[in-house]
Design an enzyme around this catalytic site. Structure first.
Site, PDB file in Angstrom:
ATOM      1  N   GLU A 105       0.817  -1.201   0.000  1.00  0.00           N
ATOM      2  CA  GLU A 105       0.000   0.000   0.000  1.00  0.00           C
ATOM      3  C   GLU A 105       0.859   1.264   0.000  1.00  0.00           C
ATOM      4  O   GLU A 105       0.523   2.249  -0.654  1.00  0.00           O
ATOM      5  CB  GLU A 105      -0.948   0.001   1.203  1.00  0.00           C
ATOM      6  N   CYS A 261     -13.030   1.431 -14.701  1.00  0.00           N
ATOM      7  CA  CYS A 261     -13.547   2.792 -14.495  1.00  0.00           C
ATOM      8  C   CYS A 261     -12.381   3.782 -14.494  1.00  0.00           C
ATOM      9  O   CYS A 261     -12.128   4.483 -13.516  1.00  0.00           O
ATOM     10  CB  CYS A 261     -14.325   2.848 -13.181  1.00  0.00           C
ATOM     11  N   CYS A 277     -25.056   2.760 -11.894  1.00  0.00           N
ATOM     12  CA  CYS A 277     -24.218   3.950 -12.096  1.00  0.00           C
ATOM     13  C   CYS A 277     -25.058   5.125 -12.581  1.00  0.00           C
ATOM     14  O   CYS A 277     -25.577   5.110 -13.709  1.00  0.00           O
ATOM     15  CB  CYS A 277     -23.109   3.637 -13.091  1.00  0.00           C
TER      16      CYS A 277
END
Length: 516
Positions: A105, A261, A277
């Site tokens: 991360e 996306c 959406c």
């Protein structure tokens, strides 16, 4: 109207349950908040809720469950095979699993997956446990991190590992709240990612990819960096996260934003949550609006300008952008421009590549603790001493007064907030000059040693220019050619500064050299 009232009642019920959940999870982080600050925050949240239309919310649990089911089903089939995911799957020890997630991360912040994979594999091979990293030197950490950018990340990661080993008995905190509270450099997103992926804590995450997905599925066009919009996005993430598979769900949301996306040219036809959406539905309705009997476009129930989450009136819907209307990017200040003169000081050897001098940067600030060639800062608003660069070289090496640094060209590197232009020089010491031990904070390295040193990408660019010039491959190259008054139609701003800076030092018969 009945449906609207019903959806609002449903939302109020969900909001109440969600608030209760959030109150439990956030109590430790709010413990240190002063009463006035807490009341102000609560008042701000109430104002936001009062101004939010159901259009920007998930109206009932059926939508939420559909979102979870569709997203996880897609992820199970389409997820990428990434090394940190294999670590989580194969590692039974919770602390080692959390460490593996933590490293990934931190590396993935502001850095693409393709770039991170090799760094991650080398890092985990060298330091597979918290204890291994805690015992490493900062120099070793900087060496391995070299080229990955945002160098403070590696330093903070090691600081966190040392705290876990030395103060927490080698045991990683188990919740997002304690991870953020106890570990240096661990913010809200990183803490939530570690807690959900490594420890299965039911908590949502919002990184850049998830932010984009949420803004599109709920048509949130306001500035996502504002505190009120950020709070709403986190609330949506907490509401959506699957309680049975929180880590997989969060990774699926990030994967969706990274691969489908996308910021530009999203692949809406491949999106598993397309039916939910709002941005996609609006795009479809806009395209059909010219046809007879076209469906009405569902919009925010609040009047224009009253909703804090809609596209602002100053930046209305742009039909050419489609779903990419969301999220709207906040205006960014251009990076400030800085200029530096840097010199590769070369000591010839009887055999092999010459030695070059590196000096260490200060322990704080930009590129803290990394190595670079001797440099001096110059700027259009500062009076510079004419011999600053030569004096800098003398302070490190005691170079011969008759030597002449040669101008090789300029290198520009853009950091997150600084555009730095280097005017690059090289200087070869007399062959008979003995190599004296470098003073503290400096070192002589071979070319081969340079390639494994803890240097920034910008310094590597400078070295490539020098390397090309030494090998004779830089002639005619825009990057590496020797810049002379006759070969330049119009000097750059940075070169004008340096020409003025070194004018008293430039010999009339050698326009590309400097004399002391």
């Amino acid at each position: 109207m009945k449906r609207l009232r019903a959806s609002m009642r449903s939302h109020r019920k969900q909001s109440a349950n969600h608030e209760k959940r959030e109150k439990c999870t956030c109590s430790s982080s709010q413990a240190g908040t002063s009463a006035p600050a807490g009341r102000a925050k609560q008042k701000g949240e109430e104002l936001l809720k009062a101004s939010v239309s159901p259009y920007h919310l998930f109206r009932d649990m059926a939508d939420v469950e559909t979102f979870r089911r569709n997203l996880l089903s897609w992820y199970d089939q389409e997820k990428r095979d990434l090394p940190w995911r294999r670590w989580v799957k194969e590692e039974a020890d919770l602390d080692r699993r959390a460490y593996a997630v933590w490293v990934s991360e931190v590396m993935l912040q502001q850095t693409q997956v393709a770039t991170v994979i090799d760094y991650y594999n080398r890092w985990m091979q060298k330091w597979p446990t918290l204890q291994d990293l805690a015992s490493a030197s900062l120099e070793e950490v900087n060496q391995l991190w070299s080229g990955l950018g945002y160098y403070s990340r590696g330093r903070r990661l090691q600081e966190g590992a040392r705290k876990v080993v030395e103060e927490l008995g080698g045991r990683m905190p188990r919740t997002a709240e304690t991870l953020q509270q106890l570990l240096p450099g661990v913010g809200q997103y990183t803490a939530a990612a570690i807690a959900s992926i490594a420890f299965d804590q039911v908590t949502g995450v919002v990184d850049g990819n998830v932010l984009r997905v949420l803004c599109r599925v709920r048509a949130i066009g306001a500035d996502p960096s504002s505190s009120s919009v950020s709070h709403h996005l986190w609330s949506l993430a907490h509401q959506l996260v699957d309680p049975a598979r929180p880590g997989d769900f969060n990774q699926a949301a990030m994967e969706l934003g990274a691969t489908v996306c996308a910021p530009q040219h999203p692949l809406c036809g491949q999106c598993p949550v397309q039916s939910l959406c709002q941005a996609y539905q609006r795009m479809e309705c806009e395209q059909l609006s010219a046809l007879p009997g076209s469906p009405d476009i569902e919009e925010c129930a609040l009047k224009a300008g009253q909703c804090q989450l809609c596209l602002p009136p100053t930046k209305p819907w742009d039909p050419t952008l489609g779903v990419a209307n969301f999220p709207r990017k906040a205006s960014r200040k251009p990076p400030r421009e800085e200029y530096s003169a840097t010199c590769i000081l070369e000591q010839p050897r009887a055999t092999g590549s010459p030695l070059i001098l590196l000096v260490q940067r200060p322990k704080s600030g930009l590129l803290a603790g990394l190595w670079e060639f001797p440099s001096v800062a110059v700027g259009p608003s500062e009076q510079q001493q004419h011999k600053a660069l030569l004096q800098e070289l003398q302070s490190w090496s005691g170079l011969h007064p008759a030597t002449r640094p040669q101008h090789l060209g300029e290198v520009t590197h853009v950091f997150s907030h600084i555009k730095l232009t280097y005017q690059v020089y090289s200087l070869v010491l007399e062959e008979q000059t003995p190599v004296t031990p470098a003073p503290p904070g400096a070192r002589w390295l071979t070319w081969e040693e340079f390639h494994t040193a803890a240097v920034s990408t910008a310094v590597k660019k400078v070295f490539r220019m020098y390397e090309d010039h030494r090998r004779g491959t830089g002639k005619g190259s825009k990057r590496s050619r020797v810049s002379t008054p006759s070969s330049r139609k119009k000097p750059s701003r940075g070169q004008q500064i340096l020409d003025s800076f070194f004018k008293p030092l430039i010999s009339t018969d050698t326009p590309n050299s400097m004399t002391q």
